[in-house]
Write an enzyme that holds these catalytic residues in place. Structure first.
Site, PDB file in Angstrom:
ATOM      1  N   GLY A  36      20.076   2.923 -63.900  1.00 48.99           N
ATOM      2  CA  GLY A  36      18.637   2.801 -63.710  1.00 48.99           C
ATOM      3  C   GLY A  36      18.065   1.419 -63.982  1.00 48.99           C
ATOM      4  O   GLY A  36      16.897   1.286 -64.341  1.00 48.99           O
ATOM      5  N   SER A  37      18.869   0.368 -63.763  1.00 52.42           N
ATOM      6  CA  SER A  37      18.317  -0.971 -64.005  1.00 52.42           C
ATOM      7  C   SER A  37      17.263  -1.326 -62.943  1.00 52.42           C
ATOM      8  O   SER A  37      16.272  -2.001 -63.249  1.00 52.42           O
ATOM      9  CB  SER A  37      19.415  -2.034 -64.050  1.00 52.42           C
TER      10      SER A  37
ATOM     11  N   ILE B  25      23.223  12.425 -50.795  1.00 54.34           N
ATOM     12  CA  ILE B  25      22.663  12.164 -49.468  1.00 54.34           C
ATOM     13  C   ILE B  25      21.602  13.208 -49.163  1.00 54.34           C
ATOM     14  O   ILE B  25      21.846  14.411 -49.297  1.00 54.34           O
ATOM     15  CB  ILE B  25      23.792  12.150 -48.415  1.00 54.34           C
ATOM     16  N   LEU B  26      20.420  12.742 -48.787  1.00 52.06           N
ATOM     17  CA  LEU B  26      19.331  13.668 -48.461  1.00 52.06           C
ATOM     18  C   LEU B  26      19.529  14.185 -47.032  1.00 52.06           C
ATOM     19  O   LEU B  26      19.968  13.434 -46.152  1.00 52.06           O
ATOM     20  CB  LEU B  26      17.984  12.949 -48.586  1.00 52.06           C
TER      21      LEU B  26
ATOM     22  N   ASN C 189      15.429   2.705 -49.706  1.00 51.23           N
ATOM     23  CA  ASN C 189      16.652   2.617 -50.514  1.00 51.23           C
ATOM     24  C   ASN C 189      17.002   1.156 -50.740  1.00 51.23           C
ATOM     25  O   ASN C 189      16.660   0.295 -49.923  1.00 51.23           O
ATOM     26  CB  ASN C 189      17.803   3.309 -49.762  1.00 51.23           C
TER      27      ASN C 189
ATOM     28  N   HIS D 263      20.335  -1.301 -51.221  1.00 49.61           N
ATOM     29  CA  HIS D 263      21.776  -1.265 -50.980  1.00 49.61           C
ATOM     30  C   HIS D 263      22.378  -2.641 -51.297  1.00 49.61           C
ATOM     31  O   HIS D 263      21.832  -3.664 -50.878  1.00 49.61           O
ATOM     32  CB  HIS D 263      22.036  -0.895 -49.517  1.00 49.61           C
TER      33      HIS D 263
ATOM     34  N   ASP E 277      22.656   4.284 -44.694  1.00 53.71           N
ATOM     35  CA  ASP E 277      22.378   2.846 -44.811  1.00 53.71           C
ATOM     36  C   ASP E 277      22.047   2.177 -43.471  1.00 53.71           C
ATOM     37  O   ASP E 277      22.444   1.044 -43.214  1.00 53.71           O
ATOM     38  CB  ASP E 277      23.579   2.127 -45.471  1.00 53.71           C
TER      39      ASP E 277
ATOM     40  N   GLU F 299      18.598  -7.819 -56.749  1.00 54.34           N
ATOM     41  CA  GLU F 299      18.036  -6.502 -56.389  1.00 54.34           C
ATOM     42  C   GLU F 299      16.738  -6.267 -57.176  1.00 54.34           C
ATOM     43  O   GLU F 299      15.757  -5.750 -56.646  1.00 54.34           O
ATOM     44  CB  GLU F 299      19.030  -5.378 -56.721  1.00 54.34           C
TER      45      GLU F 299
HETATM   46  C1  GRF Z   1      22.569  -0.811 -57.251  1.00 55.77           C
HETATM   47  O1  GRF Z   1      23.536  -1.793 -57.033  1.00 55.77           O
HETATM   48  C2  GRF Z   1      22.009  -0.301 -55.936  1.00 55.77           C
HETATM   49  O2  GRF Z   1      21.972  -1.276 -54.948  1.00 55.77           O
HETATM   50  C3  GRF Z   1      23.004   0.760 -55.577  1.00 55.77           C
HETATM   51  O3  GRF Z   1      23.333   1.372 -56.798  1.00 55.77           O
HETATM   52  C4  GRF Z   1      23.156   0.452 -57.881  1.00 55.77           C
HETATM   53  C5  GRF Z   1      22.234   1.093 -58.860  1.00 55.77           C
HETATM   54  O4  GRF Z   1      22.108   0.351 -60.036  1.00 55.77           O
HETATM   55  N1  GRF Z   1      22.468   1.642 -54.576  1.00 55.77           N
HETATM   56  P1  GRF Z   1      21.020   0.742 -61.137  1.00 55.77           P
HETATM   57  O5  GRF Z   1      21.278   2.207 -61.487  1.00 55.77           O
HETATM   58  O6  GRF Z   1      19.672   0.529 -60.567  1.00 55.77           O
HETATM   59  O7  GRF Z   1      21.326  -0.152 -62.307  1.00 55.77           O
END
Ligand code: GRF
Length: 195
Positions: free
Chosen positions: A21-22, A98-99, A113, A115, A151, A180
């Site tokens: 959950g970062s 997957i939804l 999303n 990715h 994706d 991200e």
């Molecule tokens: C991230 O790298 C995101 O791109 C991918 O899963 C990871 C989740 O990381 N879909 P976090 O749980 O948000 O730390």
């Protein structure tokens, strides 16, 4: 779209997670700023042990744990919860389920999303490993709308990250994750304000 004013008019988000959950944490932090156009109303996790669930308690956000072993009803439960909290945008952030097409249809254009690759390259899992193996000079991350193909939805924003000769999947993953955290909030602001 007209710029919104005042905290009451912030867009209501649900963030779906499965692990650390970062990205969620960084979205929460941004949402607490006055200038943010959104607030996190709900956290949904398919994993009761997801570390990211701790942020629900810390930031006093409603959370819902859903059980995918009960596959038939799980999406109905998600749908009801999301409707109950009048969610306007669903943000998948490391959500490992997957939804269904049916669910996506019901929230058309309202699920996004993040990715860890420069889509359309490296859809799916193990993106960093595959990018290094292919001797790519760059990888990165992408925020995109979710459609019924994995994706593959319309790209909202991307950020390139240089792959150095010394990079391992782990070191590259770290560099990309940092980006991200900056990209996700920008992409959400872009959807609503095109900025
Ligand atoms: C991230 O790298 C995101 O791109 C991918 O899963 C990871 C989740 O990381 N879909 P976090 O749980 O948000 O730390």
């Amino acid at each position: 779209m007209v710029k919104l004013i005042g905290p009451k008019q912030k867009i209501k988000l649900a963030v779906f997670i499965s692990g650390t959950g970062s990205n969620l944490k960084n979205l929460i932090k941004h949402s607490l700023l006055k200038k943010s156009s959104f607030r996190i109303e709900l956290i949904i996790s398919n994993n009761s042990k997801a570390k990211g669930l701790n942020f629900a308690k810390k930031y006093k956000i409603k959370k819902k744990i859903v059980n995918y072993r009960n596959n038939k009803y799980v999406e109905k439960e998600i749908l009801n919860t999301v409707r109950k909290y009048k969610i306007e945008l669903i943000c998948l952030a490391g959500f490992m389920k997957i939804l269904s097409e049916n669910f996506i249809k019901k929230f058309k254009g309202k699920i996004i999303n993040i990715h860890p690759s420069l889509l359309p390259k490296y859809k799916g899992l193990n993106t960093h490993e595959r990018a290094i193996k292919q001797k790519e000079n760059y990888s990165g991350c992408t925020v995109h709308f979710v459609n019924s193909k994995l994706d593959s939805g319309k790209i909202i924003l991307q950020k390139k990250v240089k792959i150095s000769k010394k990079d391992t999947p782990k070191s590259l993953g770290k560099k990309i994750l940092k980006q991200e955290h900056l990209l996700y909030k920008k992409a959400i602001e872009k959807i609503y304000f095109n900025s």
